[in-house]
Design an enzyme around this catalytic site. Structure first.
Site: not given
Ligand code: 8YV
Length: 330
Positions: A242, A159, A289, A271
């Site tokens: 990621r 998406r 992030h 991280e």
């Molecule tokens: C989050 C992200 O803020 O949704 C995801 O997978 O990487 C980010 O939008 C983060 O993972 C904290 O939950």
């Protein structure tokens, strides 16, 4: 057991109104102080809990599940769920949910911003200006790469990848190419105005490569030294997928040696610690992030995670289940 007796643990600080909403349905304990918890502390907090509200930072694995037999659902406030050992959760009969869709456009906006910032050297030139080094105009002062009309390569055409493609093709007149585990169906390709390429073709043709892959064993270091060698010396690389999908050490070498021109990174291996080499490089834009971090989107993500807990524990109907086979078994 009536729903109001279920206990839910919220593993991180969240919006007070979302905590209040959970409190209307459950007995809630929360880490609203946002303390960093060890796995042992997390296990202790989950004793007797039926549900847990997690973010992408809390690991849910077989040892945790074995130690917390009352647990029925882990609701992630993130679309990514590499913090979940999903097979172990399924084996334990524990439902996992994520928070897709609500963050797509906001995250794509940010990926686009990182691409622009890296290509047009925005952070680098601002640091120069703030340091009082700007003495006069110069023909090549922070001259970077163009974005409009160039080729945008997208690795990971879910998406968010498709939302990036729409921005590139429709907003900036870019040619959009992508690589994905599965090729999109023709309707989605047309909607995204994107052309499929094998990975090596994508790497060679992209002026701006955007990595939007989730992390798993199979995507570990998908972009490493060999892949970076295929890219144009004028190219930029953006990672909003990621940490660990890009080999950050190899990227430092490529940025240092001029193998690629610039990078924009919102996610990192290990991280919140960073490869120290990244901090010394002028040609990389670094953010902590925050791609999904607009106020309305983070609130929507938190509500969705909460609604998954409420939907499952009170009605047996989660909104965005990751392992729906658990629902059938129950
Ligand atoms: C989050 C992200 O803020 O949704 C995801 O997978 O990487 C980010 O939008 C983060 O993972 C904290 O939950």
């Amino acid at each position: 057991m009536s729903a109001d007796r279920f206990r839910v643990f919220v593993a991180r600080a969240i919006f007070p109104e979302v905590l209040d909403k959970l409190g209307r349905h459950f007995e809630v304990q929360s880490n609203q102080a946002d303390r960093l918890m060890t796995p042992e502390e997390m296990r202790a907090c989950l004793q007797g809990a039926s549900g847990v509200f997690t973010t992408g930072s809390e690991r849910v694995d077989a040892p945790l599940l074995a130690a917390c037999p009352s647990l029925r659902i882990c609701a992630n406030m993130a679309v990514g769920y590499n913090n979940f050992d999903l097979p172990a959760m399924t084996a334990a009969g524990v439902l996992g949910t994520n928070a897709p869709d609500v963050l797509t456009e906001t995250t794509a906006d940010f990926g686009f911003a990182l691409m622009l910032a890296a290509a047009r050297r925005i952070s680098e030139s601002e640091r120069f200006l703030r340091a009082g080094l700007w003495e006069r105009w110069r023909y090549d002062l922070f001259a970077g790469a163009d974005v409009h009309g160039k080729t945008m390569g997208i690795l990971g055409m879910g998406r968010i990848g498709r939302a990036l493609a729409r921005r590139g093709a429709r907003g900036f007149g870019m040619r959009v190419v992508y690589h994905n585990r599965n090729r999109l169906n023709p309707d989605l390709e047309e909607e995204s105005a994107a052309q499929y390429l094998p990975l090596d073709g994508l790497l060679r043709e992209a002026d701006h490569l955007l990595v939007v892959l989730p992390y798993s064993e199979s995507t570990h270091h998908r972009i490493g030294a060999a892949e970076l060698r295929c890219m144009k010396p004028t190219a930029t690389l953006v990672n909003i997928g990621r940490g660990g999908v890009v080999d950050d050490s190899a990227l430092v070498q490529a940025l240092r040696s001029g193998q690629i021109a610039a990078a924009g990174l919102d996610v990192f291996e290990g991280e919140p610690r960073l490869n120290p080499g990244l901090l010394d490089l002028p040609n990389v834009v670094l953010t902590p992030h925050i791609a999904s971090a607009s106020q309305p989107t983070r609130l929507a993500m938190a509500h969705l995670a909460a609604d998954n807990l409420i939907g499952y524990l009170t009605l047996g109907k989660p909104l965005t289940p990751l392992n729906p086979e658990v629902l059938v078994v129950r």
